[in-house]
Scaffold this active site. Structure first.
Site, PDB file in Angstrom:
ATOM      1  N   ASP A  92       0.866  -1.187   0.000  1.00 41.55           N
ATOM      2  CA  ASP A  92       0.000   0.000   0.000  1.00 41.55           C
ATOM      3  C   ASP A  92       0.901   1.235   0.000  1.00 41.55           C
ATOM      4  O   ASP A  92       2.122   1.138   0.079  1.00 41.55           O
ATOM      5  CB  ASP A  92      -0.986  -0.043   1.174  1.00 41.55           C
ATOM      6  CG  ASP A  92      -0.310   0.047   2.526  1.00 41.55           C
ATOM      7  OD1 ASP A  92       0.922   0.252   2.589  1.00 41.55           O
ATOM      8  OD2 ASP A  92      -1.022  -0.089   3.532  1.00 41.55           O
ATOM      9  N   ASP A 266      -7.880  -7.345  -0.264  1.00 43.66           N
ATOM     10  CA  ASP A 266      -7.029  -7.599   0.893  1.00 43.66           C
ATOM     11  C   ASP A 266      -7.838  -7.257   2.127  1.00 43.66           C
ATOM     12  O   ASP A 266      -8.723  -6.412   2.072  1.00 43.66           O
ATOM     13  CB  ASP A 266      -5.772  -6.714   0.891  1.00 43.66           C
ATOM     14  CG  ASP A 266      -6.090  -5.333   1.436  1.00 43.66           C
ATOM     15  OD1 ASP A 266      -6.676  -4.527   0.681  1.00 43.66           O
ATOM     16  OD2 ASP A 266      -5.804  -5.067   2.617  1.00 43.66           O
ATOM     17  N   CYS A 304     -13.611 -28.349   5.210  1.00 41.38           N
ATOM     18  CA  CYS A 304     -12.327 -27.649   5.038  1.00 41.38           C
ATOM     19  C   CYS A 304     -11.164 -28.631   5.143  1.00 41.38           C
ATOM     20  O   CYS A 304     -11.151 -29.510   5.999  1.00 41.38           O
ATOM     21  CB  CYS A 304     -12.194 -26.561   6.097  1.00 41.38           C
ATOM     22  SG  CYS A 304     -10.646 -25.639   5.994  1.00 41.38           S
ATOM     23  N   CYS A 306      -7.948 -27.722   5.690  1.00 44.52           N
ATOM     24  CA  CYS A 306      -6.785 -27.108   6.344  1.00 44.52           C
ATOM     25  C   CYS A 306      -6.319 -27.977   7.513  1.00 44.52           C
ATOM     26  O   CYS A 306      -7.060 -28.838   7.992  1.00 44.52           O
ATOM     27  CB  CYS A 306      -7.128 -25.696   6.814  1.00 44.52           C
ATOM     28  SG  CYS A 306      -7.863 -25.633   8.459  1.00 44.52           S
ATOM     29  N   CYS A 309      -8.665 -28.151  10.594  1.00 39.43           N
ATOM     30  CA  CYS A 309      -9.917 -28.897  10.448  1.00 39.43           C
ATOM     31  C   CYS A 309      -9.684 -30.395  10.209  1.00 39.43           C
ATOM     32  O   CYS A 309     -10.500 -31.213  10.614  1.00 39.43           O
ATOM     33  CB  CYS A 309     -10.745 -28.313   9.313  1.00 39.43           C
ATOM     34  SG  CYS A 309     -11.343 -26.649   9.678  1.00 39.43           S
ATOM     35  N   HIS A 335      -6.636 -21.742   9.356  1.00 48.13           N
ATOM     36  CA  HIS A 335      -7.970 -22.095   8.867  1.00 48.13           C
ATOM     37  C   HIS A 335      -8.613 -20.914   8.134  1.00 48.13           C
ATOM     38  O   HIS A 335      -9.141 -21.078   7.024  1.00 48.13           O
ATOM     39  CB  HIS A 335      -8.902 -22.547   9.999  1.00 48.13           C
ATOM     40  CG  HIS A 335     -10.333 -22.519   9.561  1.00 48.13           C
ATOM     41  ND1 HIS A 335     -10.885 -23.489   8.759  1.00 48.13           N
ATOM     42  CD2 HIS A 335     -11.299 -21.564   9.718  1.00 48.13           C
ATOM     43  CE1 HIS A 335     -12.129 -23.149   8.446  1.00 48.13           C
ATOM     44  NE2 HIS A 335     -12.408 -21.986   9.016  1.00 48.13           N
TER      45      HIS A 335
HETATM   46 ZN   LIG Z   1     -10.143 -25.335   8.193  1.00 47.70          ZN
END
Ligand SMILES: [Zn+2]
Length: 375
Positions: A92, A266, A304, A306, A309, A335
């Site tokens: 930025d 973002d 999910c 990830c 999870c 996550h």
């Molecule tokens: Zn997750």
């Protein structure tokens, strides 16, 4: 080295599927950029950020110019090398955070004089200095220096602020050093006023930029107002350039903005919320600190993939937050970033198959379900 370029691959209504080509690789759009404020995405290694599917990070000029200093990062080979992230980086301009964080700010035609919130040292940030800093940081995408118009603002305040930003945009363009694979984005201002937004777009197009950002939103105006501003702004932007909605937002904001023709985002929300115990899921936000999770062996979001999870229960994540263990905020940050990238992957796939409207409806319906029933 490749030229900086945007390939618009497909349109589905106003939603767009594309690719931004930069010196450090390709960004598939719609894209979400995790925020790496101080040359780090908090609680994440760059490998773990990449594993979520993120293809570009955002760095903050204001923070990096004060600590460790842009010249130092430059001497050390630039931000990619310094933080060990070899994919694209957008920085930025520093304008937004100077106004929100620095002490004793004095705004003038030249720029903003301010005192560091860290040690009280005095600095001057101008369009020219902002371009120089972002060059030292080696940002693939440089943002023009602007003033983020506060909300609320009268039409007169929004107009004079926007016109100052347009003069600074021209100075930014003049000071930006062209290099293959590196781009400069202009920032549309004008508050909530359609005619000012239109005037700002026209001024930026006259100057000419590699991409166009929409600034001054998600500052308190609410989602309906934000969508109204997008509805009147994105149709005025050139189709052949990427569009970036700055500082937005919640998952539903992203889907609604893509529906209105935005390509890049973002926001600190997934990382910041991850550190305070809020997880974003397909069925809306979950506060993992809530006592209802303490005996729950199920994952936070069963769809999910990830590490949080696939490897851990809600009960364990709840325990980590209650015990103030660092692993808790690491896992929830991971996550949230993974979930945000899943939303982007889902949107790209839907635009690719021409089913984005159905995707958006299903997304809203799933979010409205609310969290799974307690056991
Ligand atoms: Zn997750």
């Amino acid at each position: 080295m490749t030229d900086f370029a945007f390939n618009l691959l497909k349109e589905d209504g106003h939603a767009r599927l594309g690719e931004v080509h930069t010196a450090h690789g390709v960004i598939h759009t719609p894209a979400f950029m995790p925020v790496g404020t101080a040359a780090t995405v908090k609680a994440m290694t760059t490998e773990s950020v990449a594993a979520t599917g993120a293809e570009i990070l955002l760095g903050n000029t204001y923070h990096l110019m004060l600590r460790p200093g842009a010249e130092r990062v430059g001497r050390l080979g630039g931000l990619h090398k310094f933080m060990r992230w070899d994919k694209p980086i957008l920085t930025d301009s520093g304008g937004f955070q100077v106004m929100s964080l620095a002490k004793l700010r004095t705004l003038s035609e030249e720029g903003v004089k301010f005192q560091s919130h860290l040690d009280g040292s005095t600095h001057l940030l101008t369009p020219e200095r902002s371009m120089q800093i972002q060059h030292l940081l080696d940002a693939d995408i440089t943002m023009s220096f602007d003033e983020c118009t506060p909300f609320p603002a009268t039409p007169q305040q929004a107009e004079s602020s926007m016109k100052l930003s347009m003069r600074w945009a021209k100075r930014s363009r003049d000071a930006f050093v062209e290099r293959p694979g590196y781009g400069l984005f202009g920032i549309v201002q004008g508050g909530i006023y359609p005619e000012l937004r239109a005037e700002s777009v026209a001024a930026l197009r006259e100057i000419g930029f590699d991409g166009y950002a929409i600034g001054g939103l998600a500052v308190g105006e609410g989602q309906d107002e934000m969508f109204r501003v997008l509805d009147v702004t994105t149709p005025l932007l050139p189709k052949e350039r990427p569009r970036y909605l700055m500082g937005v937002g919640k998952p539903g904001d992203l889907v609604g903005a893509v529906l209105r023709g935005v390509d890049m985002f973002d926001c600190v929300m997934p990382t910041r919320s991850g550190r305070t115990g809020q997880g974003f899921t397909r069925r809306g936000p979950v506060n993992i600190r809530n006592a209802r999770h303490q005996d729950d062996p199920r994952p936070l979001d069963e769809a999910c993939q990830c590490p949080a999870c696939t490897g851990y229960s809600r009960a364990y994540l709840h325990h980590l937050f209650r015990a103030e263990e660092v692993l808790g905020l690491m896992l929830l940050t991971w996550h949230n970033l993974h979930y945000y990238q899943d939303v982007m992957r889902g949107m790209r796939a839907a635009i690719g198959t021409g089913t984005f409207t159905a995707f958006a409806e299903q997304f809203a319906a799933d979010q409205a379900l609310g969290d799974i029933e307690p056991l």
